[in-house]
Design an enzyme around this catalytic site. Structure first.
Site, short mmCIF file in Angstrom:
data_model
loop_
_atom_site.label_atom_id
_atom_site.label_comp_id
_atom_site.label_asym_id
_atom_site.label_seq_id
_atom_site.Cartn_x
_atom_site.Cartn_y
_atom_site.Cartn_z
N ARG A 111 0.83 -1.21 0.00
CA ARG A 111 0.00 0.00 0.00
C ARG A 111 0.85 1.25 0.00
NH1 ARG A 111 -3.76 1.62 5.05
NH2 ARG A 111 -1.75 2.29 5.85
N CYS A 170 0.11 5.54 0.60
CA CYS A 170 -0.86 6.55 1.01
C CYS A 170 -0.26 7.91 0.67
CB CYS A 170 -1.19 6.46 2.49
SG CYS A 170 -2.46 7.65 3.01
#
Length: 128
Positions: free
Chosen positions: A104, A106
């Site tokens: 991931r 962000c």
């Protein structure tokens, strides 16, 4: 193998010249999902948690339409307009993505379509 386009009414329709998702060689590339309620076409109210929840629900609807689940997700990218909301978004995200977690990123951005506070996109693999 040729590409195939994913389309479902269970997630918001594209609001521009793009598809909800594209399959290629068993990999699903989903367009970013903002907090639009597919039933109304409107951005949900209630702040960052409500928007993160709707984003995750939209992502799950795309995965389901492709015959996949959250365990098929290889990578996610989360865009937020205020990095101070990271902890709140992370708490909602953790209800949908569990171990083993996908990779991931962000990223804080200046703005998102329709004034959204968060957007989530995923890449998933069939047979994962």
């Amino acid at each position: 193998m040729s590409k195939a386009i994913l389309s479902t009414t269970a997630a918001p329709a594209a609001i521009g010249p793009y598809s909800q998702g594209t399959f290629y060689n068993g990999i699903l590339f989903c367009s970013g999902q903002i907090a639009i309620d597919p039933a109304t076409g409107n951005l949900v109210e209630g702040g960052i948690e409500a928007q993160a929840e709707r984003c995750c629900q939209n992502v799950m609807a795309l995965l389901k339409a492709a015959g996949l689940g959250p365990d098929s997700v290889l990578r996610t990218t989360v865009y937020i307009t205020n990095m101070d909301d990271f902890t709140k978004v992370n708490a909602v995200y953790a209800q949908y993505f569990t171990e083993p977690y996908p990779a991931r990123s962000c990223v804080a951005v200046a703005a998102l379509p329709k004034g959204a506070l968060v957007e989530i996109e995923v890449t998933a693999a069939a047979g994962n």
